[in-house]
Design an enzyme around this catalytic site. Structure first.
Site, short mmCIF file in Angstrom:
data_model
loop_
_atom_site.label_atom_id
_atom_site.label_comp_id
_atom_site.label_asym_id
_atom_site.label_seq_id
_atom_site.Cartn_x
_atom_site.Cartn_y
_atom_site.Cartn_z
N GLY A 112 0.81 -1.22 0.00
CA GLY A 112 0.00 0.00 0.00
C GLY A 112 0.84 1.26 0.00
O GLY A 112 1.71 1.45 0.85
N GLY A 141 -0.29 4.44 0.34
CA GLY A 141 -1.06 5.58 0.85
C GLY A 141 -0.20 6.41 1.81
O GLY A 141 1.03 6.32 1.79
N VAL A 188 -2.29 -7.96 -3.98
CA VAL A 188 -1.96 -9.08 -3.10
C VAL A 188 -3.22 -9.90 -2.85
O VAL A 188 -4.26 -9.37 -2.46
CB VAL A 188 -1.36 -8.59 -1.77
CG1 VAL A 188 -1.03 -9.77 -0.87
CG2 VAL A 188 -0.11 -7.76 -2.04
N GLU A 233 -18.45 17.65 2.66
CA GLU A 233 -17.74 18.41 1.64
C GLU A 233 -18.38 18.21 0.27
O GLU A 233 -18.51 19.17 -0.51
CB GLU A 233 -16.25 18.01 1.65
CG GLU A 233 -15.59 18.52 2.93
CD GLU A 233 -14.16 18.07 3.17
OE1 GLU A 233 -13.47 18.71 3.95
OE2 GLU A 233 -13.74 17.06 2.57
N ASP A 281 -5.08 3.30 8.41
CA ASP A 281 -6.49 2.96 8.58
C ASP A 281 -6.72 1.50 8.94
O ASP A 281 -7.64 1.16 9.69
CB ASP A 281 -7.26 3.22 7.27
CG ASP A 281 -7.57 4.69 7.06
OD1 ASP A 281 -7.10 5.52 7.87
OD2 ASP A 281 -8.28 5.01 6.09
N GLN A 332 -3.53 11.83 9.33
CA GLN A 332 -2.52 12.12 10.35
C GLN A 332 -2.05 10.88 11.12
O GLN A 332 -0.84 10.65 11.21
CB GLN A 332 -3.03 13.21 11.31
CG GLN A 332 -2.68 14.62 10.84
CD GLN A 332 -1.19 14.80 10.59
OE1 GLN A 332 -0.35 14.29 11.33
NE2 GLN A 332 -0.85 15.48 9.53
#
Lengths: 430, 430
Positions: A15, A17, A83, A174, A305, A323
């Site tokens: 990953g 990210g 994966v 948003e 996450d 964060q």
């Protein structure tokens, strides 16, 4: 997979990210071999996906080639791979491009949309967790208006101009705000032969306030902002079904709409082989100790996450946001190097830098540790922080140009249907 | 199609390219109803498509929403539609969203790739005439390198790193130059574990020089530029087949490649009902008189690439480029208004503003009427002219930022595989 065996230990990161990239950067130029796997060849700046969906930004300016981030790193390998399974007994990954052995494995797989088992909603709704998904939503919104022009059927036209967003978190808020601004600033000019006053934007929320992770002040101000823009907020309402036409809820209310955006929840993006019941916590996240180490697997770690670190302050794990992911990635990078040096590990301590959300032009809410504020200044802070965290100078420049332009002109020009979204064709939904 | 009948005559324009848009602008605020049909909701700035294919620009910055160009035009209607047939006897169009009657019809359908009947090449090659096609090529180029990393087979790896471009016009030349720059500046950093010196770029040309529409000086200088960048130019060579693996030619030379880009020709994009043998000229273009009027059809006109106006100076029609299209669109706009006023029509006179092509950084060739020049200054002229003709202030700004960045950093950051191109799946090829 054609990756040479060296004398250095091999650390495989799944990953690219926020967590995976911040970890990889810490391992630059150390005596380790790093292999990063991702199903995309780019890093996605997820907090701005809603601006792609609503034509405010090009997808290319919130994505960044992973190879470019990590170029010039010695002993570093990137592979575009999915994966399929982790064989923890053999320290081996099974992927679509072959098997790969690891000495250390880091799960940085992030999260995926949580439909809570509702297959009907999964099939018929739109999600907004990736760039292809955001582009599909952009196409669908624009196609709806083109379609609305063509129909003589009153109810069909109303349904095409009716947008239902489920989930009162930052994504839902948003997106609702951006749609409301499009309704006001763009639709009347683009579709003079359509009565765009009929456009409705509904934001549905199961709890008693939107932005429930933020302060009550932020929530109530965001609600004021949304209502001022004409968004209809539904609280204490849980969506129970959507057949592509009618949204059912647990109250008497129903909605007829061609577009349901599901932003009501996420869950850890797990992989087969690391999905035993005792490994997983609530929301499909992997239980880790204070060093981000997966229980009973000394050489497997999870960050971001997908990791659930249950502490006194975070009984349900850290918030699934950028964060904690960035900070965990950094800390794990240092810990892996300590581990190889036989030094004691440093437990992860989360520094909460606050949270923020934007509703629209001059309208944002910011909660910092000692101060909470809303409105114009919050909006500038939101923009500055997002520009700062974007990867790449070019991306920052292009996003900045777009924002200045959009602000001055009340416009969003990337309203292009480049790949039409065929709502009966679900191949690109993930 | 839900378009009201008014007392104004209805002019239907098929196609929102250079010709269609410049025509529509001339008809703004006049006593006519204008309906513009296009299969995309955006105008494409085709001269820069090769930069999208090679990661230098985002697709969104060379496309512009048609509705936005024509907003605030009274009596103007845009419909996202594909025209299936023209029933000239009934003054009616058959489209995928219903029928539409016209008083005057303008074909501004542009051109499409010409495979000269070779179905095998059509199926297996890549074209670059639209934004989806350019994005497919971008994905394929990047996927090839990811794939090359994975294979142990020498010949497969060579074929994946071998690029064959057919056609020595501006498109082929510009693409070859851009690929050569990627080979030099980007691949070694992005793929340290691949021997990218093995990358080959072949430009195949049936005639005796590239850029044959330009001056001999421009041709020979462009050849020097390309060869300096490491592009292999093959003249007097005609490609006869490509099965997805091996390119066959009319000489003894063959090429093994995973990527054949077909930029060897275009033809008029005709529509059923206006395709009688005497209507069409060479290259499937519609014969028009000096007023862009289609023979034997008083109320049907054709402008731009699809129109073939045979004059003393242009026995094969005007070049299929932006300038004749823009100028014909303008002239026809004025003529349609004259026609409605019962005034005599003004014959079209082409003002040749010259032509130019770019090969790479600081390398371009420019032919103007009285002066021809090549090199750095030509390159700046090329950039200035392209920025000037781009539609939209935001697009110009974003393209400018990208070009400055790419120039300073020797980089092209939009190298993202956003929608993987499945080479066995041809649904998006057109």
């Amino acid at each position: 997979m054609n990756i040479p065996k060296t004398s250095f230990p091999r650390i495989v990161i799944i990953g690219g990210g926020f967590a995976g990239i911040s970890l990889a950067k810490k391992l630059n130029n150390k005596e380790v071999q790093v292999v990063l796997l991702d199903k995309h060849n780019y890093h996605t700046f997820q907090p701005l996906l809603y601006q792609v969906s609503t034509g405010g930004l090009e997808p290319d300016s919130i994505a960044y080639p992973i190879r470019k981030i990590l170029k010039d790193f010695p002993n570093f390998f990137f592979r575009l791979a999915q994966v399929k399974e982790i064989k923890t007994g053999d320290n081996t990954l099974v992927t679509n491009i072959g098997n790969l052995e690891y000495d250390y494995l880091v799960m940085a797989t992030g999260s995926t949309t949580n439909y809570y088992g509702n297959r009907e909603i999964q099939l018929n709704s739109m999600a907004m967790k990736s760039i292809p998904q955001s582009l599909n939503l952009r196409s669908l919104i624009l196609e709806n208006f083109e379609q609305a022009l063509l129909t003589d059927q009153y109810h069909e036209r109303e349904a095409l101009m009716n947008f239902v967003i489920v989930g009162g978190g930052p994504t839902g808020v948003e997106l609702a705000g951006a749609l409301a601004e499009i309704k006001k600033g763009i639709l009347p000019k683009d579709y003079p032969d359509l009565d765009t006053r009929k456009v409705q934007i509904h934001l549905i929320q199961s709890g008693d306030r939107i932005l429930k992770e933020m302060s009550e002040k932020a929530s109530s101000k965001a609600e004021d902002f949304l209502e001022g823009l004409g968004v209809q907020i539904w609280k204490h309402t849980r969506v129970t079904g959507y057949d592509g036409k009618t949204v059912k809820t647990d109250t008497d209310t129903i909605f007829e709409t061609a577009t349901l955006v599901w932003a009501a929840g996420v869950k850890g993006a797990g992989i087969r082989g690391l999905d035993a019941k005792d490994v997983l916590a609530r929301g499909n996240r992997i239980r880790v100790n204070e060093f981000n180490q997966v229980m009973d697997h000394d050489n497997i770690f999870a960050v971001g996450d997908v990791a659930c670190m249950q502490t006194k302050d975070t009984p349900r794990g850290h918030p699934m946001m950028a964060q904690p992911a960035i900070q965990q990635g950094k800390n794990l990078g240092e810990n892996l190097l300590r581990l190889l040096d036989n030094k004691p590990l440093k437990p992860f301590v989360y520094k909460d830098k606050g949270s923020m959300a934007t509703v629209g032009r001059n309208k944002a809410v910011v909660d910092l540790k000692n101060i909470k504020f809303q409105g114009v200044f919050a909006w500038f802070v939101w923009m500055f922080v997002h520009l700062f965290f974007l990867i790449g100078f070019r991306n920052r420049m292009v996003v900045f140009v777009n924002w200045v332009y959009n602000y001055i002109r009340f416009d969003r020009e990337a309203r292009l249907i480049i790949r039409p979204f065929n709502r009966n064709y679900s191949a690109f939904k993930d």
